[in-house]
Design an enzyme around this catalytic site. Sequence first.
Site, mmCIF file in Angstrom:
data_model
loop_
_atom_site.group_PDB
_atom_site.id
_atom_site.type_symbol
_atom_site.label_atom_id
_atom_site.label_comp_id
_atom_site.label_asym_id
_atom_site.label_seq_id
_atom_site.Cartn_x
_atom_site.Cartn_y
_atom_site.Cartn_z
ATOM 1 N N PHE A 193 50.455 43.730 37.096
ATOM 2 C CA PHE A 193 49.306 44.466 37.625
ATOM 3 C C PHE A 193 49.627 44.949 39.032
ATOM 4 C CE2 PHE A 193 44.757 45.167 36.775
ATOM 5 C CZ PHE A 193 44.773 45.084 35.381
ATOM 6 N N GLN A 222 36.670 50.488 46.985
ATOM 7 C CA GLN A 222 37.890 50.783 46.247
ATOM 8 C C GLN A 222 37.705 51.912 45.240
ATOM 9 O OE1 GLN A 222 39.703 47.831 43.217
ATOM 10 N NE2 GLN A 222 41.118 47.922 44.935
ATOM 11 N N HIS A 234 39.407 53.395 42.005
ATOM 12 C CA HIS A 234 40.393 53.035 40.984
ATOM 13 C C HIS A 234 41.140 54.304 40.613
ATOM 14 C CE1 HIS A 234 42.285 51.561 37.384
ATOM 15 N NE2 HIS A 234 41.792 50.350 37.586
ATOM 16 N N LEU A 237 36.373 53.781 33.039
ATOM 17 C CA LEU A 237 37.645 53.228 33.513
ATOM 18 C C LEU A 237 38.701 53.129 32.423
ATOM 19 C CD1 LEU A 237 38.979 51.639 35.974
ATOM 20 C CD2 LEU A 237 38.491 49.629 34.589
ATOM 21 N N GLU A 251 44.042 49.253 34.785
ATOM 22 C CA GLU A 251 45.373 49.253 35.389
ATOM 23 C C GLU A 251 46.364 48.564 34.449
ATOM 24 O OE1 GLU A 251 45.445 48.787 39.793
ATOM 25 O OE2 GLU A 251 46.373 46.891 39.240
ATOM 26 N N ARG A 309 45.890 49.735 44.636
ATOM 27 C CA ARG A 309 45.038 50.862 44.250
ATOM 28 C C ARG A 309 44.771 51.869 45.361
ATOM 29 N NH1 ARG A 309 40.900 47.265 40.549
ATOM 30 N NH2 ARG A 309 42.445 46.974 38.925
ATOM 31 N N HIS A 347 35.009 52.143 42.277
ATOM 32 C CA HIS A 347 35.179 51.033 41.341
ATOM 33 C C HIS A 347 34.648 49.706 41.866
ATOM 34 C CE1 HIS A 347 37.043 48.862 38.067
ATOM 35 N NE2 HIS A 347 37.804 48.159 38.870
ATOM 36 N N ARG A 391 41.121 45.303 47.341
ATOM 37 C CA ARG A 391 41.318 44.218 46.371
ATOM 38 C C ARG A 391 42.477 44.529 45.436
ATOM 39 N NH1 ARG A 391 39.517 43.286 40.909
ATOM 40 N NH2 ARG A 391 38.415 45.271 40.897
HETATM 41 C C1 LIG Z 1 35.019 48.866 34.267
HETATM 42 C C2 LIG Z 1 35.444 47.708 35.108
HETATM 43 C C3 LIG Z 1 36.605 47.000 34.813
HETATM 44 C C4 LIG Z 1 37.002 45.919 35.596
HETATM 45 N N1 LIG Z 1 38.137 45.230 35.272
HETATM 46 C C5 LIG Z 1 38.493 44.141 36.006
HETATM 47 C C6 LIG Z 1 39.621 43.340 35.645
HETATM 48 O O1 LIG Z 1 40.287 43.566 34.645
HETATM 49 N N2 LIG Z 1 39.935 42.290 36.427
HETATM 50 C C7 LIG Z 1 39.211 41.968 37.537
HETATM 51 O O2 LIG Z 1 39.555 40.988 38.208
HETATM 52 N N3 LIG Z 1 38.134 42.705 37.892
HETATM 53 C C8 LIG Z 1 37.757 43.762 37.145
HETATM 54 N N4 LIG Z 1 36.645 44.490 37.513
HETATM 55 C C9 LIG Z 1 35.796 43.999 38.592
HETATM 56 C C10 LIG Z 1 34.958 42.840 38.095
HETATM 57 O O3 LIG Z 1 34.714 42.984 36.715
HETATM 58 C C11 LIG Z 1 33.619 42.721 38.805
HETATM 59 O O4 LIG Z 1 33.832 42.704 40.188
HETATM 60 C C12 LIG Z 1 32.916 41.450 38.400
HETATM 61 O O5 LIG Z 1 32.825 41.349 36.996
HETATM 62 C C13 LIG Z 1 31.532 41.311 39.002
HETATM 63 O O6 LIG Z 1 30.979 40.111 38.519
HETATM 64 P P1 LIG Z 1 29.666 39.503 39.158
HETATM 65 O O7 LIG Z 1 29.436 38.170 38.523
HETATM 66 O O8 LIG Z 1 29.750 39.529 40.625
HETATM 67 O O9 LIG Z 1 28.510 40.521 38.749
HETATM 68 P P2 LIG Z 1 28.140 41.303 37.399
HETATM 69 O O10 LIG Z 1 28.976 40.931 36.248
HETATM 70 O O11 LIG Z 1 28.049 42.732 37.769
HETATM 71 O O12 LIG Z 1 26.694 40.742 37.090
HETATM 72 C C14 LIG Z 1 25.602 40.981 37.956
HETATM 73 C C15 LIG Z 1 24.399 40.277 37.388
HETATM 74 O O13 LIG Z 1 23.323 40.356 38.315
HETATM 75 C C16 LIG Z 1 22.143 40.723 37.642
HETATM 76 N N5 LIG Z 1 21.264 41.355 38.625
HETATM 77 C C17 LIG Z 1 21.549 42.326 39.510
HETATM 78 N N6 LIG Z 1 20.466 42.601 40.259
HETATM 79 C C18 LIG Z 1 19.487 41.781 39.826
HETATM 80 C C19 LIG Z 1 18.127 41.581 40.187
HETATM 81 N N7 LIG Z 1 17.544 42.295 41.157
HETATM 82 N N8 LIG Z 1 17.410 40.658 39.513
HETATM 83 C C20 LIG Z 1 17.958 39.934 38.506
HETATM 84 N N9 LIG Z 1 19.241 40.081 38.138
HETATM 85 C C21 LIG Z 1 19.978 40.991 38.797
HETATM 86 C C22 LIG Z 1 22.605 41.622 36.513
HETATM 87 O O14 LIG Z 1 21.630 41.695 35.508
HETATM 88 C C23 LIG Z 1 23.874 40.870 36.081
HETATM 89 O O15 LIG Z 1 23.510 39.812 35.227
HETATM 90 C C24 LIG Z 1 36.231 45.559 36.722
HETATM 91 C C25 LIG Z 1 35.072 46.258 37.028
HETATM 92 C C26 LIG Z 1 34.688 47.338 36.238
HETATM 93 C C27 LIG Z 1 33.450 48.100 36.638
#
Ligand SMILES: Cc1cc2nc3c(=O)[nH]c(=O)nc-3n(C[C@H](O)[C@H](O)[C@H](O)COP(=O)(O)OP(=O)(O)OC[C@H]3O[C@@H](n4cnc5c(N)ncnc54)[C@H](O)[C@@H]3O)c2cc1C
Length: 596
Positions: free
Chosen positions: A121, A242, A244, A254, A257, A288, A355, A400
């Site tokens: 990666f 960031q 992507h 997306l 990568e 990135r 991203h 990142r």
């Molecule tokens: C398309 C894509 C591909 C990616 N691929 C990778 C990868 O391969 N490897 C990697 O390391 N990272 C990757 N990333 C980054 C990574 O996936 C994210 O940074 C990470 O999953 C975020 O997780 P989180 O738990 O912080 O929040 P999220 O998974 O975004 O969850 C947020 C939660 O908060 C809740 N929420 C938000 N606001 C409120 C509110 N006001 N009230 C109640 N609930 C609320 C939502 O409902 C959800 O349940 C990727 C990101 C994207 C967009």
Amino acid sequence: MTYSVTKRKFDVVIVGAGGSGMRASLQLARAGLNVAVLSKVFPTRSHTVAAQGGIGASLGNMNEDNWHYHFYDTVKGGDWLGDQDAIEFMCREAPNVVYDLEHMGMPFDRNADGTIYQRPFGGHTANYGEKAVERACAAADRTGHAMLHTLYQQNVKAKTSFFVEWMALDLIRDADGDVIGVTALEMETGDVHILQAKTTLLATGGAGRIFAASTNAYINTGDGLGMAARAGIPLQDMEFWQFHPTGVAGAGVLLTEGCRGEGAILINGNGERFMERYAPTLKDLAPRDFVSRSMDQEIKEGRGCGPNKDYLLLKLDHLGAETIMKRLPSVLEIGHNFANVDITKEPIPVVPTIHYQMGGIPTNIHGQVVTQNAENKSEVVNGLYAVGECSCVSVHGANRLGTNSLLDLLVFGRAAGNHIVEFNKQSKAHKPLPADAADLPLARLARLDGASSGEYAQDVANALRASMQHHAGVFRTQAILDEGVVQIAEMRKRVEAINLKDKSKVFNTARIEALEVENLIEVAQATIISAAARHESRGAHSVAEYGDTPENPLGRNDTEWLRHTLWHKEGNRLSYKPVQMKPLTVDSIALKTRTF
Ligand SMILES: Cc1cc2nc3c(=O)[nH]c(=O)nc-3n(C[C@H](O)[C@H](O)[C@H](O)COP(=O)(O)OP(=O)(O)OC[C@H]3O[C@@H](n4cnc5c(N)ncnc54)[C@H](O)[C@@H]3O)c2cc1C
């Protein structure tokens, strides 16, 4: 409209059911605590489900690797703005949290000898930058999907309580400044609730929806950041966003990568593999920020593809249909559905697309939120934790590395869970609720319900996104940033005057969207103010005026700017705090260069 406010009590309330929220809740529920997890959507629809490429951990299953290399890559990839104590903690813990997941039943891809499959990666190297290394633990190109479902199942088993389609509105802070719960809107009924807790944890994910072209889910509106800002907690390093390199041109979806990890390459309008010129060692697998800027440069210099020369191509056909179907099945589907391209036969148009936010709510390595007091000294906010993309611990610095976010969710989700369990052993009683606990969200709702003229939320949101796209893009200039500061200040007035046409209570998505825009504006203003003030180029923050001199090709100014930014909503002002710089110091040779 009148709202009847009900009250409930829990040991811990977690806002967010993505990877970070559910990793923390699992630790708490397993310890027997009464934990409530709120989510705007069903837990397994959180944005973590969309993560494709992998989880970074130096298991060394396919090549020699160890956590020191991972640490070095993360510090360097983050352009030296990451806090090294936090990075060390994350990289050392990485193999443990991946094995934890494996033992929970996560369906990783396997090598012939039964070990977890790992792919190369961007920015991940062996022997301190010598060559790319296989470090991303993957389940095809659906790693986040597999991980989120695994965590959800384990939470169901541990009896975590989920509040699905509940939107948290604001934090409740008492006169001592301690956080003692949240207020939330139950979407189905439109009722407001007070959820009282000994500990509150924000895990609301990123805010990529402040930009017009984004790989992020529509729910990624930065609600946790808005809640923190309104409660007087600063937001850290928000200038660093960031891009992507490979969002599908025109669609924003997306392409992981992991494509380049498996051997895909970027080509320009002349059919040239241009990354060989910019990053002779890592080529297409440079970090990135580096690849995105190189792509932007190719387009600017007229070597883009298509009639308008405004995109580049990602070529995968040489990998062979069998590898593509086995390792990148979702990418194959995305090609068909979003670009009408069969990637096993032809290249797919891509452009750098927003991203990930490197900044967020400042925390220490236990996930405790830290603010700054009047003397600019760091202070823990009692009762409040933050983990995942909404937080800034800071392990990603100014840029990142791919796979380090899923890792961050697991490491700090678990660490915060453990810390909260310890705290709960000492603290027996809930603090009393202040009389004004729900006043702030009720006033916000009353304003929306009372409005009879003004713009609709979606129109203001679209204008805000267009403005951020233009003013805080891949390449910034001081003039464009300064203009952005003025525009976003104007935009705040428009947000404050939003009108709600449909004022009904039951499942009113227009009201939800209006409330979300009130969070978007906090994130947008934090971003533009922080960016306009940082007079250097570092990581993802690249400003034309501060770079490209022969002495300093990257434009970083360590003497003045090796520090974290803090944006405070009150007074719309900035303060700064030092970066944790040990063991790699400014004097180390590596700090002076950032070649790949
Ligand atoms: C398309 C894509 C591909 C990616 N691929 C990778 C990868 O391969 N490897 C990697 O390391 N990272 C990757 N990333 C980054 C990574 O996936 C994210 O940074 C990470 O999953 C975020 O997780 P989180 O738990 O912080 O929040 P999220 O998974 O975004 O969850 C947020 C939660 O908060 C809740 N929420 C938000 N606001 C409120 C509110 N006001 N009230 C109640 N609930 C609320 C939502 O409902 C959800 O349940 C990727 C990101 C994207 C967009």
